[in-house]
Design a protein around this motif. Structure first.
Motif, PDB file in Angstrom:
ATOM      1  N   ARG A 143      17.380  24.101  48.523  1.00 52.77           N
ATOM      2  CA  ARG A 143      16.130  23.704  47.123  1.00 52.77           C
ATOM      3  C   ARG A 143      15.864  25.827  47.240  1.00 52.77           C
ATOM      4  O   ARG A 143      15.223  26.070  46.194  1.00 52.77           O
ATOM      5  CB  ARG A 143      15.435  23.713  47.217  1.00 52.77           C
ATOM      6  CG  ARG A 143      15.500  21.897  46.868  1.00 52.77           C
ATOM      7  CD  ARG A 143      14.220  21.192  48.130  1.00 52.77           C
ATOM      8  NE  ARG A 143      14.504  19.798  47.755  1.00 52.77           N
ATOM      9  CZ  ARG A 143      13.638  19.005  48.114  1.00 52.77           C
ATOM     10  NH1 ARG A 143      12.296  18.917  48.430  1.00 52.77           N
ATOM     11  NH2 ARG A 143      14.314  17.752  47.899  1.00 52.77           N
ATOM     12  N   LEU A 144      16.222  26.249  47.989  1.00 53.96           N
ATOM     13  CA  LEU A 144      16.300  28.020  48.559  1.00 53.96           C
ATOM     14  C   LEU A 144      16.772  28.666  47.567  1.00 53.96           C
ATOM     15  O   LEU A 144      17.698  28.521  47.450  1.00 53.96           O
ATOM     16  CB  LEU A 144      16.188  28.411  49.836  1.00 53.96           C
ATOM     17  CG  LEU A 144      15.176  27.271  51.434  1.00 53.96           C
ATOM     18  CD1 LEU A 144      15.404  28.139  52.638  1.00 53.96           C
ATOM     19  CD2 LEU A 144      13.808  28.368  51.639  1.00 53.96           C
ATOM     20  N   VAL A 145      16.030  29.939  47.589  1.00 52.91           N
ATOM     21  CA  VAL A 145      17.124  30.991  46.699  1.00 52.91           C
ATOM     22  C   VAL A 145      17.399  32.305  47.394  1.00 52.91           C
ATOM     23  O   VAL A 145      15.892  32.629  48.308  1.00 52.91           O
ATOM     24  CB  VAL A 145      16.537  30.840  45.482  1.00 52.91           C
ATOM     25  CG1 VAL A 145      16.584  32.250  44.800  1.00 52.91           C
ATOM     26  CG2 VAL A 145      16.352  30.073  44.140  1.00 52.91           C
ATOM     27  N   ARG A 146      18.519  32.567  47.869  1.00 57.77           N
ATOM     28  CA  ARG A 146      17.924  33.510  48.662  1.00 57.77           C
ATOM     29  C   ARG A 146      17.626  34.761  47.491  1.00 57.77           C
ATOM     30  O   ARG A 146      18.416  35.573  46.500  1.00 57.77           O
ATOM     31  CB  ARG A 146      19.469  34.205  49.080  1.00 57.77           C
ATOM     32  CG  ARG A 146      19.150  35.407  50.064  1.00 57.77           C
ATOM     33  CD  ARG A 146      20.304  35.704  50.737  1.00 57.77           C
ATOM     34  NE  ARG A 146      20.425  36.714  51.367  1.00 57.77           N
ATOM     35  CZ  ARG A 146      21.630  37.080  52.503  1.00 57.77           C
ATOM     36  NH1 ARG A 146      22.489  36.453  53.020  1.00 57.77           N
ATOM     37  NH2 ARG A 146      21.465  38.216  53.028  1.00 57.77           N
ATOM     38  N   LEU A 147      16.682  36.214  47.460  1.00 60.91           N
ATOM     39  CA  LEU A 147      16.432  36.927  46.893  1.00 60.91           C
ATOM     40  C   LEU A 147      17.096  38.299  47.230  1.00 60.91           C
ATOM     41  O   LEU A 147      17.170  39.083  46.675  1.00 60.91           O
ATOM     42  CB  LEU A 147      15.441  37.213  46.621  1.00 60.91           C
ATOM     43  CG  LEU A 147      13.916  36.070  46.652  1.00 60.91           C
ATOM     44  CD1 LEU A 147      11.849  36.057  46.853  1.00 60.91           C
ATOM     45  CD2 LEU A 147      14.452  35.231  45.205  1.00 60.91           C
ATOM     46  N   ARG A 148      17.342  38.604  47.905  1.00 56.84           N
ATOM     47  CA  ARG A 148      17.727  39.579  49.117  1.00 56.84           C
ATOM     48  C   ARG A 148      18.870  39.170  50.876  1.00 56.84           C
ATOM     49  O   ARG A 148      18.494  38.631  51.178  1.00 56.84           O
ATOM     50  CB  ARG A 148      17.072  41.029  49.555  1.00 56.84           C
ATOM     51  CG  ARG A 148      17.093  41.357  50.128  1.00 56.84           C
ATOM     52  CD  ARG A 148      16.908  42.734  50.978  1.00 56.84           C
ATOM     53  NE  ARG A 148      16.758  43.781  50.959  1.00 56.84           N
ATOM     54  CZ  ARG A 148      17.264  44.585  52.267  1.00 56.84           C
ATOM     55  NH1 ARG A 148      18.258  43.739  53.201  1.00 56.84           N
ATOM     56  NH2 ARG A 148      17.911  45.909  52.117  1.00 56.84           N
TER      57      ARG A 148
END
Length: 148
Positions: A143-148
Motif C-alpha cells: 500500500r506504500l507509495v514511493r515519492l522519492r
C-alpha cells in the motif's frame, strides 16, 4: 544535546517538508514541522491543517521497506485507533551515504494489525512503565507509495 536518533528524525522531517506537497490541498512548501514531542504527528500543512506522522529509519537499501519501524508511545496511538483516527505516514529511509527515499501511506490504507505494542519498560528503567509500539511494515508494504 541531540542524539543520533533525534538527528535522524529531524533529517527525515526536513526532507518531507522541503520536498513533498501537501496530499490534501496539493500546495507546495506548505508542510511545516510541529514542535518536538507533539503526540502522533510531526508535520502540518499551514494552509489546510493536514497532519501527518514522519518516521525515519537507517537502512542499507533505500529501495526496500524494512520489516518493522519503531513507533512512539503506544498509549496515545492506541487511544486514537480506538476512536478510528489514523494519521498518514511518511517513511524516510536513509542509507550510510545519506542517500534517501520517501514513502507515503495514507490514513485510509492503515490497519490495526500494522501497530504492534512493545513490552512496557521495566521498573528499573528511567521511564518505567512507558510502552512504545512497532509499525509492522510487512502488513502494508503493498500500500506504500514511493515519492522519492
Amino acid at each position: 544535546m541531540v542524539t543520533v536518533r533525534q538527528a535522524l528524525g529531524t533529517f527525515g522531517e526536513q526532507r518531507v517538508v522541503q520536498e513533498c506537497r501537501c496530499p490534501k490541498c496539493k500546495r507546495v512548501k506548505t508542510l511545516v514541522r510541529l514542535p518536538p514531542n507533539f503526540k502522533c504527528a510531526d508535520v502540518i500543512c499551514d494552509f489546510c491543517g493536514y497532519l501527518a506522522q514522519v518516521k525515519t529509519s537507517s537502512t542499507k537499501r533505500i529501495d526496500r521497506m524494512p520489516k518493522a519501524i519503531l513507533g512512539a508511545a503506544w498509549g496515545p496511538q492506541s487511544a486514537r485507533m480506538g476512536a478510528a483516527i489514523y494519521f498518514p505516514l511518511y517513511v524516510v529511509l536513509v542509507d550510510p551515504l545519506e542517500q534517501y527515499s520517501i514513502y507515503y501511506l495514507s490514513a485510509d490504507l492503515q490497519t490495526e494489525e500494522m501497530f504492534k505494542p512493545r513490552k512496557p519498560l521495566s521498573e528499573n528503567a528511567r521511564r518505567a512503565g512507558w510502552q512504545g509500539f512497532i509499525y509492522d511494515m510487512q502488513a502494508v508494504e503493498d500500500r506504500l507509495v514511493r515519492l522519492r
